[in-house]
Structure formats: C-alpha cells, structure tokens
Design an enzyme around this catalytic site. Structure first.
Site, PDB file in Angstrom:
ATOM      1  N   LYS A 116     -21.102 -54.674 -87.740  1.00  0.00           N
ATOM      2  CA  LYS A 116     -19.738 -54.908 -87.250  1.00  0.00           C
ATOM      3  C   LYS A 116     -19.430 -54.022 -86.049  1.00  0.00           C
ATOM      4  O   LYS A 116     -18.713 -54.431 -85.129  1.00  0.00           O
ATOM      5  CB  LYS A 116     -18.734 -54.673 -88.381  1.00  0.00           C
ATOM      6  N   GLU A 200     -10.420 -50.265 -88.754  1.00  0.00           N
ATOM      7  CA  GLU A 200      -9.616 -51.169 -87.936  1.00  0.00           C
ATOM      8  C   GLU A 200      -8.143 -51.012 -88.300  1.00  0.00           C
ATOM      9  O   GLU A 200      -7.803 -50.669 -89.436  1.00  0.00           O
ATOM     10  CB  GLU A 200     -10.020 -52.631 -88.182  1.00  0.00           C
ATOM     11  N   HIS A 235     -10.065 -59.594-100.247  1.00  0.00           N
ATOM     12  CA  HIS A 235     -10.768 -59.965 -99.016  1.00  0.00           C
ATOM     13  C   HIS A 235     -11.841 -61.032 -99.251  1.00  0.00           C
ATOM     14  O   HIS A 235     -12.667 -61.264 -98.372  1.00  0.00           O
ATOM     15  CB  HIS A 235     -11.389 -58.732 -98.348  1.00  0.00           C
ATOM     16  N   ARG A 291     -25.061 -67.309 -90.243  1.00  0.00           N
ATOM     17  CA  ARG A 291     -25.612 -68.186 -91.276  1.00  0.00           C
ATOM     18  C   ARG A 291     -24.629 -69.315 -91.520  1.00  0.00           C
ATOM     19  O   ARG A 291     -23.549 -69.355 -90.927  1.00  0.00           O
ATOM     20  CB  ARG A 291     -25.798 -67.406 -92.583  1.00  0.00           C
TER      21      ARG A 291
END
Length: 668
Positions: A116, A200, A235, A291
């Site tokens: 990430k 974040e 999440h 993917r």
C-alpha cells in the site's frame, strides 16, 4: 488458448473458474488439502491432487508444491483465484521461471500494488488523487505517533501488505494508537507474513467505490464501470452493487479514467480492481487489488461479460474482447455474501455441517456462486463463506426487490448464518434510498441487529406440529420392531381426560408451553394457555410441513438435527428446541464465572494477570481465528481467579480460558 490449467484455490472461486474453463473446453486440475478431499471443486475438476494438511500454510500457500503439481500434470497455466497466492509476487516469478503461465498481472505490478505504501507513492507520481497519510518505511511507534499527530485524528492504521479488513484499525484518539499498532501488526503478520503498516486520514462518511480494469499485452487498457462496496463490517464487504448508485455521469468517467491511469502506471496486464474512497464530490485512491475480486459477478451481470474468460484469453496472449467504446452496461446488480457467522455474537465465525442447504431457483435474474453442498463442513481452517447470492434486474429498485426475495428463499440449517442480517440490510429504508456509506451498518446497528423477536404463535404451532409428527413417525418405526409396546403411543390418550400432547419449546429468547389437543379432523393448539389455533390437513412429508391454521394454508420446511428444529416459514428462519429444565439448570450452574473460547483458534495475547481486578467489558485476551483477531471481554466487574491459557496456546471451541470472581459473588 490453453489446453489445461491448474486452479490454485478452493471453494466457490475454484468452482467458478472450473465452470468457465469447462465451457471453453479447457481441462482443469484441482488441488486440495486433506480437509477438502470431498470438496465440490475436487469433484468437478478433471484431475485433483492433494497438496498437504488442512492448514493453509501447509497446503494452499505451498507455492512450490502447487507448481510441482502443475508440471507433473501438464498444466500450462495456473489460475490463483483470490486470496492465498493470488497476489504473491515470488510465486508469480517462480511460475515464470518454470515456464508455467501465471494468470495474473506482471510480477512488478504485483509487487508495487501489493504494498500500500509503494502503490501510493507510484499513484502520487501518476496524478491519481490520494487520501492524506503516511506511507513511509520507518515503522517505530514514535514515528507512527508523530505522523498520526500530523495527519490528525481519527486515523486509520492499515496493513501495507494486505486487504479484507485484516490488520486494520480505526484510532480516534492518541491514547489508543499504540494498542492499535500492536494489534494491527500481529494480525498483519499472521495473515500476510508482513507487519509493515501505513496511516491514513480516516474519512468520516465515505463511500467505497471501485473500478474493474482490464489490460492486455498489446497495450489496451479499459475499465468495466464501477461497483459500490460501501456496506462493510470491520472493513469487510457485505453487500456490493453495480453500477454505483447516485453518481453523476461525469464523475463515473473521471474515476474510470483515473483507474486506467493507475493500471497503466504499473504496466498492468489482466484483471484488476482500483479502489477509491468517495466523499463530498471527491475521490481518493485506496489500493489496487491485482486479482479478480470476490464481487466480480455484479460487473458480469451488468455487462454480460465473463471476466474469467477474459482472464484466460488475455493470459494466452489474445487482445481484450472489447474496446472501451464497445463496452456497454445494462440494469443493476447486487451481491450478498452469505457467511457462517453469528451476527448476535459480534459475527463470530460458525463451524459445523450444513445439514440442509437449499438456494433459491437460479435463472437470468438470480445467480448463486458457491463451493459447498448440503452435508459439507464449514471448518475452522478457511474463510467461512457459504455462497455469494447475485441478483440482476433492469433498475436498482427492481434488483433490490429480487435480492430481498432471494434471501427470503435461501434455506440453510446446521449452523448459524448471516442471512437474516443481510435481509435486514436489503429491507432497510435508508439502503433503498441510497443513503449509504461505509458507516451504514454501525449507524443502523439497532435496526439491523435487533434483540431476538418473540416467536409468533403461528410459528410455535407449526413447530409443535412438526415435533409431534416426527415423534409419531419415529414411533411408527419403533412399532414395526415391537408392535405391542405401549411406550410407542403418541396419540395423546389420557384416562378420563382430554387427549393431548404437551411440549415446552425454547427459542433464543424464552420458553413457550404448547399443548396439542387431538380432534377428529386435526388439532387445537394452545400456546401460553392463550388463544386456540385450529390446525387441520396437517402433513409432514420428508421435511415439508403443510398445515391449515385457522383456515389459512401454510407450507414450511422443517429440518431436525439431534432433536432441534430449524423451521423455514414465510421468508424467516426459526430455531426451536425441546426445553429440558434440568439440563438447562446444570448448564447455567456450570457456566458461572467461566470465560470460554467462542471458537477454535490461537491465543495471541493475554491482557490480564491472575488476581487482577477488572471492570465490566475490559479486554481479557485476544484469540486469532480465520486470520481475524477477536477480543474477549469481562462479562462483569470482578477479579481474575484463574488463567488457564498462555500466549501461543491453541484452544478448541468451548475450552475454558479463565475464571472470574464477580463483585456480586464476593469471591465465593
């Protein structure tokens, strides 16, 4: 095109790939663990090879073993599905070195987008909008704390190497940061063997909008419209839909073009998904999944395209089947993920055998992707997904009606599922009105997870009739063995009294008394000594219960397991058992002060010591199961009398972990 491929996965995605391969005339090789020897994907494939014990680390994550199977069986390519090795750059490299095609993107794209932090640095250079955050390599607590202070709370702590909600924590205050970092690192290391984190800014009410992209080796790259995956829990996506509702067409174009720019920035090839957060008219890059996504069927439903076929064609060197200009979409689609989990117990995974599994009828409007059948086991070793239910219609309201109806028709018995929870979401007015964001479930939690409702008298009457008729059928079978025994009589005969049959029925909330009075043409059922329900034309054929209650015909499905009943009636599922007061008293007495494991797993942290005084709801220990951490908390204030496990211990469901002396007991 390939002649034979190996599918390095299990469950519904393995079955999904096999179906397309079969349609294209491609032979398939399945791999399986010892726990999956009788699995659906194993039975469907042309060939199947066992690759190790049940634990994924010893089977489905053994890239060397899987590659060896591919070479021995003559498979020209490997389809990794999703999860396991699907985003594993070293495995993709090993495939290339062995001359076996990896049906996925280039190795460098996997490596960059798999981090990430690295992906955000690349996206920043490509001009793709980013959420404010920290993506650096320094991982000490002091650095992370300083960066969190700079970003401003609340912040999101995320595993750099992962997805699916694993290794992710929302931190609202600086005091909670260190604990969140430790938990996220543990979970990330267990799931991805990498504990690198990033931070974040946590957006308050964002929507999760993602773009399906596809690229080939001839320089073509397109986007197949967007999906909205805002309905999430921890999440993890729960219900997805396509296209994303209530977005301006101009924004759809901008976000699609941004996704293509993201793919081109890493010379992407194959199927990928670029995920964004959308809030206040702006969108921000989150990550790219290199993917096929779990939710790809909703894109297939609105475009009429088979994305697995696209993967196979691109991997074999063909160009994309369609250009951006020729690609069209029609209608609206939803996908609901059916899991073996208990929403009333914080969604703890459920394990056990699927004693009854009856999906809704499939057709142009309803599709079910699954890897299990009735009688199969949901084990502790793998993700507890049972199926994906996908529906389509010409517009969102019509598709939503189909989703509600299909969920009501889905019948699963043997373990606890989230079907009623999914139905509550699909039926919520705010969901129908497109008032959605990633906080939807938590905001409407009281509506979506209400306390267990009282079982209606009509359902209790049907349950009592089902128990009686089953008992009668069993007695008739016993009578064939000993036709003269009086103990097999179930006609309710009493000397000088009304012929009746009494039951104590227990649901999740309370015990109900039900009495069936035998009448010449049926029964009179009295529940709670209240009103009488007249029952006629009562039959139980197989598991289909039919009865006319007070003049209204009812048809239900009755599934028995060890004396317990699961009743499917009018789109609802009811769990009823015969109540035994003595057994229940023993159970309650034995459970006082005991902290037990709600599922099998590993103890990853013990947060208290013997003799320590704890408050109600205080964390006691953390168990990791199915790659997710679950915190066990004190049910009441008291003192830790005994700890029976240590960090690293493996525990079975129901195992005693600790004993508490509550304040009320005074330590006695």
């Amino acid at each position: 095109m390939f002649e034979k491929i190996l599918i390095a996965n299990r469950g519904e995605i393995a079955v999904r790939v096999i179906r397309t391969a079969r349609r294209l005339g491609i032979r398939t090789v399945a791999v399986y663990s010892e726990a999956d020897a009788g699995a659906m994907h194993v039975q469907m494939a042309d060939e199947a090879v066992c690759i190790g014990p049940a634990a994924a680390a010893e089977s489905y994550l053994r890239g060397d073993v899987i590659l060896d199977v591919a070479k021995r069986t003559g498979a020209q390519a490997i389809h990794p599905g999703y999860g396991f090795l699907s985003e594993n750059a070293p495995f993709a490299k090993a495939c290339a070195e062995a001359g076996v095609v990896f049906i996925g993107p280039p190795i460098d794209a996997i490596r960059v987008m798999g981090s990430k932090a690295d992906s955000k640095r690349v996206m920043s250079k490509a001009g793709v909008p980013l959420v404010p955050g920290y993506h650096g390599t320094a991982q000490d607590v002091a650095t992370l704390r300083a960066e969190a202070d700079r970003i401003g709370y609340p912040v999101l702590v995320k595993a750099s190497a992962g997805g699916g909600g694993k290794g992710m924590r929302v931190v609202n205050a600086a005091a909670d940061l260190e604990t969140a970092i430790a938990g996220a690192k543990r979970e990330s290391l267990a799931a991805f063997r990498d504990d690198t984190l990033l931070l974040e800014k946590y957006l308050q009410q964002p929507r999760h909008v993602e773009i399906q992209v596809f690229a080939d080796t001839h320089g073509n790259c397109i986007y197949l419209f967007e999906r909205d995956c805002s309905i999430q829990r921890r999440h993890q996506k729960v219900i997805e839909e396509a296209p994303a509702p209530a977005l301006p067409d101009e924004l759809r174009t901008r976000i699609g073009e941004a996704a293509v720019a993201a793919a081109r920035a890493v010379d992407y090839v194959g199927a990928g998904t670029v995920e964004f957060m959308y809030e206040g008219g702006e969108f921000y890059f989150i990550e790219m999944n290199t993917r096929l996504q779990v939710e790809h069927p909703v894109t297939e439903m609105i475009t009429g395209q088979d994305l697995v076929e696209w993967q196979l064609r691109v991997a074999s060197g063909e160009t994309l089947p369609l250009t951006q200009e020729r690609l069209t979409r029609r209608g609206h689609a939803f996908e609901a993920r059916l899991y073996a989990e208990d929403p009333q117990r914080e969604f703890l995974p459920a394990i056990g055998r699927l004693t009854h599994l009856e999906p809704p009828a499939q057709g142009p409007h309803v599709r079910v992707d699954t890897g299990v059948r009735s009688g199969d086991e949901i084990s502790v070793y793998y993700d507890p997904m049972i199926a994906k239910l996908i529906v389509w219609d010409e517009d969102r309201p019509s598709a939503l009606r189909r989703l509600r109806h299909a969920l009501a028709e889905y019948q699963i018995a043997g373990l606890t599922t989230n079907i009623d929870f999914l139905g509550a979401i699909a039926g919520h007015p705010a969901f129908a009105a497109c008032e959605i964001d990633t906080g939807f479930i938590e905001r409407h939690r009281a509506d979506l997870l209400p306390p267990p409702a009282r079982t209606p008298d009509g359902v209790l009457a049907l349950s009592a009739l089902a128990f009686l008729l089953r008992h009668s059928a069993q007695a008739q079978g016993a009578t064939r063995i000993d036709p003269y025994s009086p103990w097999h009589e179930v006609g309710g005969w009493n000397l000088n009294a009304d012929s009746q049959y009494g039951l104590r029925l227990r649901d999740s909330a309370e015990v109900h008394r039900a009495t069936l009075h035998f009448r010449p043409n049926g029964y009179e059922v009295v529940v709670h000594e209240g009103g009488t329900i007249r029952a006629t034309h009562v039959t139980l054929e197989g598991n289909v219960l039919s009865a006319t209650l007070d003049g209204v015909r009812h048809r239900a499905t009755a599934v028995f397991e060890q004396g317990d009943l699961t009743l499917f009636n009018d789109g609802r599922t009811w769990h009823i058992e015969i109540d035994d007061p003595l057994a229940r008293a023993d159970e309650q007495a034995g459970g006082s002060g005991r902290i037990t494991a709600p599922m099998p797993g590993a103890v990853v942290a013990v947060l208290v010591e013997e003799g320590q005084v704890v408050e109600r709801n205080q964390p006691l220990m953390v168990i990791e199961a199915m790659k997710m951490e679950h915190t066990l908390r004190a049910p009441s204030a008291g003192k830790v009398a005994k700890l029976k496990v240590s960090k690293g211990d493996q525990v079975t469901e129901g195992a005693e972990l600790a004993t508490l002396e509550s304040e009320e007991s005074g330590g006695k």
